[in-house]
Design a protein around this motif. Structure first.
Motif, PDB file in Angstrom:
ATOM      1  N   UNK B  35      49.969 -16.858  51.133  1.00 44.47           N
ATOM      2  CA  UNK B  35      49.500 -15.735  50.316  1.00 44.47           C
ATOM      3  C   UNK B  35      48.092 -16.022  49.810  1.00 44.47           C
ATOM      4  N   UNK B  36      47.475 -15.035  49.249  1.00 39.76           N
ATOM      5  CA  UNK B  36      46.130 -15.189  48.711  1.00 39.76           C
ATOM      6  C   UNK B  36      46.122 -16.199  47.566  1.00 39.76           C
ATOM      7  N   UNK B  37      47.151 -16.107  46.747  1.00 41.55           N
ATOM      8  CA  UNK B  37      47.225 -17.016  45.592  1.00 41.55           C
ATOM      9  C   UNK B  37      47.309 -18.467  46.054  1.00 41.55           C
ATOM     10  N   UNK B  38      48.204 -18.685  47.047  1.00 40.13           N
ATOM     11  CA  UNK B  38      48.396 -20.036  47.552  1.00 40.13           C
ATOM     12  C   UNK B  38      47.100 -20.548  48.173  1.00 40.13           C
ATOM     13  N   UNK B  39      46.399 -19.685  48.853  1.00 44.66           N
ATOM     14  CA  UNK B  39      45.151 -20.080  49.506  1.00 44.66           C
ATOM     15  C   UNK B  39      44.124 -20.532  48.475  1.00 44.66           C
ATOM     16  N   UNK B  40      43.987 -19.739  47.406  1.00 47.63           N
ATOM     17  CA  UNK B  40      43.004 -20.104  46.375  1.00 47.63           C
ATOM     18  C   UNK B  40      43.371 -21.444  45.740  1.00 47.63           C
ATOM     19  N   UNK B  41      44.674 -21.616  45.578  1.00 47.38           N
ATOM     20  CA  UNK B  41      45.152 -22.863  44.994  1.00 47.38           C
ATOM     21  C   UNK B  41      44.751 -24.044  45.861  1.00 47.38           C
ATOM     22  N   UNK B  42      45.012 -23.908  47.182  1.00 48.43           N
ATOM     23  CA  UNK B  42      44.701 -24.997  48.116  1.00 48.43           C
ATOM     24  C   UNK B  42      43.205 -25.245  48.190  1.00 48.43           C
ATOM     25  N   UNK B  43      42.442 -24.123  48.173  1.00 46.06           N
ATOM     26  CA  UNK B  43      40.981 -24.263  48.242  1.00 46.06           C
ATOM     27  C   UNK B  43      40.455 -25.001  47.006  1.00 46.06           C
ATOM     28  N   UNK B  44      41.136 -24.806  45.865  1.00 35.64           N
ATOM     29  CA  UNK B  44      40.706 -25.474  44.648  1.00 35.64           C
ATOM     30  C   UNK B  44      41.025 -26.944  44.674  1.00 35.64           C
ATOM     31  N   UNK B  57      47.425  -8.500  53.162  1.00 35.71           N
ATOM     32  CA  UNK B  57      48.524  -9.320  52.637  1.00 35.71           C
ATOM     33  C   UNK B  57      49.019  -8.676  51.355  1.00 35.71           C
ATOM     34  N   UNK B  58      50.314  -8.837  51.076  1.00 41.93           N
ATOM     35  CA  UNK B  58      50.802  -8.356  49.773  1.00 41.93           C
ATOM     36  C   UNK B  58      50.263  -9.233  48.647  1.00 41.93           C
ATOM     37  N   UNK B  59      50.161  -8.648  47.486  1.00 36.57           N
ATOM     38  CA  UNK B  59      49.623  -9.411  46.356  1.00 36.57           C
ATOM     39  C   UNK B  59      48.111  -9.477  46.446  1.00 36.57           C
ATOM     40  N   UNK B  60      47.594 -10.674  46.314  1.00 34.59           N
ATOM     41  CA  UNK B  60      46.146 -10.871  46.410  1.00 34.59           C
ATOM     42  C   UNK B  60      45.752 -10.745  47.885  1.00 34.59           C
ATOM     43  N   UNK B  61      44.998  -9.710  48.197  1.00 34.50           N
ATOM     44  CA  UNK B  61      44.742  -9.522  49.635  1.00 34.50           C
ATOM     45  C   UNK B  61      43.533 -10.305  50.107  1.00 34.50           C
ATOM     46  N   UNK B  62      43.339 -10.312  51.408  1.00 31.81           N
ATOM     47  CA  UNK B  62      42.315 -11.146  52.017  1.00 31.81           C
ATOM     48  C   UNK B  62      40.919 -10.850  51.497  1.00 31.81           C
TER      49      UNK B  62
END
Lengths: 611, 218
Positions: B35-44, B57-62
């Protein structure tokens, strides 16, 4: 009943008889006149002639007496005796010719005085020889008065005859006047009778003819009830009878026709009123003749308020009006391209779409009787079409994600796992790979078609040699054709003009047609690509001698998802020809199919030349 | 090639799996986010060389993820994944800093080719001329919409040059949009008044009768 000929003959015969009568009368009058004059001349002239001779004779005797008295006795006596028989002879003639009353008495007195005269002259002769003075005396005393009396009586006779002659002449004059008058009267009468008779006759003859004429005029004006009385001459009566029969037959025929026409009218009216499509019928000056409830509903007006109104007054749409007008003027239905025959009404409740057609009504004499406007409500169809397109678009969108993962999974398996699999399993995986690719192509085609249908086809137009297009397309299909042992032949003259086209898209179309031909032609068959110039267009065709297209499919072959059902062999997406059609249409061309099932198919499309 | 991992962001498990497996061959570590949230987390948490990012994507989109990443991690190269036909989204994403875009459906080789090409150069090397070249390549293949995305990116990268604007004009003309084409040609000429290609195109466009053939691309 007398015949026409007899009538005319009798009519003129009567006039002729009248003329003969008048002629006879005139002849009689002339004869009478002539007879009167003749008798006057004959009778009285004879009497007068006799009198003249008698006077002449008696005067000569008197002179002879005087001669005798003068001493010439011999000579006087001789002369006297010579004239005596002359006098008596003329007297006798006068006596024979007594015509007038009183004439006999005068002649008698002439005779008596003459006889006395003769006696006295004899006395004189006895005395005369001796007694000269006594003789002279005797002459003066008795002979001279007797002579005078005789002569005067003769003159009297002449007078009376003169008078009679005069009277006769007067009578003749009167007679001729009478003849003229009577002829004038009878002649005028005859003329009047003749005129009256002619009028009567002409009326008699012409009246039935006039009646026939009037009746014929009435029939010409459509009054078939007219009857002509059967009278007049036999022929005319017969004619009138036959005329009546004819009128009767005409009337029956007319009634039958009217019945048929009314039945036809009722039928068409019932059809017009009952159909679910809008129908408006206008005459040649675009006045509304007929309108059905649906059409009235479409234009939001009351049905009866539109009848007799001008089309434009009722339907304020300039395009429809011009198309109708054009149709009335040209006598043919307007040529409308696909999509141009849609009429849209926008109201508060949304848009309503109608597909219209314009059908001119033409009589056999080529005269335009009017035009029928037919409106089919396609709002629902359009809505369905839109929903369908939307569904197809959404479905193919949704298909892409799983398709991508399946496709990639199969690819990866083929790359890495193939070595570990048995031959059968590898075959299975290859089949999977093949069908995933077909599925991708199908989804992409669907999306392409949706885009094309939405008018988003991107074309890069160029001036292209058709030969280039053919070469490109043939190069693509050649391996497939060789694999099936098909003969690929190109028939295109070297002088084909340049065309205006997007080469990639047109090559795609030709390849698609060729691929279809390869797919549907049995081994050893023939495929022919042909190019030819037709006016401002180049016709490109792909012909095969394969299985052909069944007749029931031919009309739908360019529709989406229409394809030949065949056993086993892998078909296309069913969209190829639909896309071909859209591409060709975007090039302002047309595409069509000629096919006989079992003998092969020929697909032909047109592209405009570059100039 | 870089040893920093690639991050795959997609809500579809199967896509994530297929993408990571196809990239394994490049011998680069691959991580995934659902998900977008997970991606931002990993990027951080860690550093990544490249991110493959699904826009829908559902939620935070691309697009939102991209927006944040382009501000916080300008060094990160992003390839976005869009649906076939969603050109407008692709252009927007490219302007937000994505280096390239993948259209679904795609296959393993396509992904590998693109990733390899992008990893070969540092992020700064993806400049005006590269996108201009990509655009011309796609024009030659007839993919005008894809070419348009690269040309837009080129203009975005260097608004002062006329070539990309001229290409956009040509693309618009090919798609039947004369008015838009004219605007692009004029824009190109305001950058470089003596740019021949745009001048010729504009002249041809103004000529009557109009002839769409003979677009001058450079």
């Amino acid at each position: 009943m007398r015949t026409f000929r007899q009538k005319i003959f009798i009519g003129y015969g009567a006039s002729l008889v009248l003329m003969v009568l008048i002629l006879a009368w005139a002849m009689f009058m002339i004869l009478r006149l002539g007879r009167a004059s003749e008798s006057i001349l004959r009778e009285n002239y004879r009497s007068i002639q006799a009198v003249e001779h008698m006077i002449d004779a008696v005067e000569r005797q008197d002179s002879a007496v005087l001669l005798y008295l003068l001493g010439y006795q011999e000579q006087g006596l001789k002369e006297f005796r010579e004239n005596e028989p002359a006098f008596l002879q003329w007297l006798g003639r006068a006596r024979d010719n007594i015509t007038i009353t009183g004439e006999k008495e005068i002649i008698d007195s002439i005779e008596q005085s003459y006889l006395k005269y003769l006696k006295e002259v004899a006395n004189l002769h006895l005395k005369g020889a001796s007694d000269q003075p006594g003789a002279v005396n005797l002459y003066h005393e008795s002979i001279l008065p007797l002579f005078r009396s005789t002569r005067d009586t003769c003159i009297k006779l002449r007078e009376i005859n003169h008078e009679t002659m005069y009277a006769a002449s007067n009578r003749a004059g009167r007679l001729s006047l009478q003849a003229v008058l009577s002829m004038a009267v009878i002649g005028s009468l005859a003329v009047i009778i003749g005129v009256i008779f002619s009028l009567f006759l002409s009326r008699l003859i012409s009246r039935p003819v006039t009646e026939l004429k009037e009746a014929a005029l009435q029939i010409a004006e459509g009054n078939y009830e007219v009857q002509v009385p059967a009278r007049g001459a036999a022929e005319l009566a017969l004619l009138a009878e036959q005329f009546n029969q004819m009128a009767e037959k005409l009337r029956k025929y007319h009634e039958m026709n009217i019945g048929k026409i009314i039945a036809e009218k009722l039928k068409s009216e019932a059809i017009i009123q009952s159909v679910d499509d809008g129908i408006i019928v206008v005459d040649d000056s675009l006045v509304i003749n007929s309108i059905n409830p649906k059409a009235a509903l479409i234009f939001g007006v009351h049905k009866d308020s539109l009848l007799g109104k001008h089309f434009f007054e009722a339907v304020r749409d300039e395009r429809l009006f011009h198309l109708l007008k054009q149709s009335v003027e040209s006598g043919s239905a307007p040529q409308l391209k696909e999509g141009e025959d849609i009429f849209t009404i926008t109201s508060e409740g949304g848009s309503q779409h109608y597909q219209f057609s314009i059908i001119p009504m033409q009589s056999q004499a080529q005269a335009i009787q009017g035009v029928v406007l037919h409106l089919r409500d396609i709002t629902r169809l359009r809505e369905l079409d839109r929903l369908k397109s939307e569904f197809v678009l959404t479905a193919s969108h949704e298909l892409r994600t799983p398709l991508t993962s399946v496709s990639m999974a199969v690819d990866l398996l083929l790359e890495s796992a193939a070595a570990k699999l048995t031959d059968k399993e590898r075959e299975l995986l290859a089949a999977c790979h093949e069908d995933v690719h077909r599925l991708r192509a199908l989804v992409n085609d669907l999306l392409d078609l949706s885009k094309i249908e939405a008018g988003k086809l991107e074309l890069a137009f160029e001036r292209v040699q058709p030969a280039f297009l053919f070469d490109q397309a043939l190069a693509v299909v050649k391996p497939q054709a060789e694999a099936k042992n098909l003969e690929l032949k190109l028939e295109a003259p070297p002088d084909l003009p340049l065309v205006k086209a997007d080469p990639n898209k047109i090559v795609w179309v030709i390849v698609n047609l060729l691929a279809n031909a390869v797919r549907h032609t049995p081994e050893g068959g023939h495929i022919r690509v042909k190019g030819e110039r037709v006016g401002g267009q180049v016709h490109i065709s792909v012909a095969d001698d394969g299985e052909g297209v069944p007749y029931d499919l031919q009309s739908r072959i360019f529709d989406k998802f229409v394809q030949l059902k065949r056993d086993g062999a892998a078909g296309g997406s069913g969209l190829g020809l639909a896309i071909c059609k859209e591409v060709v249409r975007a090039h302002r061309g047309t595409i069509w199919l000629d096919s006989t099932p079992g003998q092969g198919s020929t697909f032909t499309f047109t592209i405009p030349t570059a100039d | 090639m870089s040893s920093r991992p690639i991050l795959i962001v997609d809500d579809e498990k199967n896509i994530r799996l297929a993408l990571s497996m196809s990239l394994e061959k490049l011998e680069i570590p691959v991580e995934t986010a659902a998900s977008g949230e997970e991606a931002l987390e990993k990027l951080g948490q860690g550093e990544y060389e490249l991110m493959l990012l699904d826009l829908r994507m559902p939620g935070l989109d691309g697009m939102e993820v991209l927006r944040r990443v382009s501000q916080q991690l300008p060094e990160l190269k992003v390839i976005i994944i869009t649906a076939y036909g969603s050109i407008d989204l692709a252009v927007e994403a490219m302007k937000l800093g994505a280096v390239d875009f993948l259209q679904k459906p795609f296959d393993a080789n396509q992904v590998r080719e693109m990733v390899r090409r992008i990893l070969e150069k540092p992020r700064e090397a993806h400049g005006y001329w590269d996108y201009l070249a990509l655009a011309k390549e796609r024009i030659n293949e007839g993919y005008f919409d894809v070419a348009g995305v690269y040309a837009q990116k080129a203009v975005f990268l260097n608004p002062g040059r006329p070539e990309a604007l001229n290409l956009l004009g040509g693309i618009a003309e090919s798609q039947g949009n004369r008015r838009e084409a004219e605007e692009y040609y004029r824009a190109a000429l305001t950058r470089y008044p003596h740019y021949t290609a745009a001048k010729l195109n504009l002249e041809r466009l103004a000529r009557s009768p109009y002839n769409r053939e003979g677009i001058v691309w450079d």
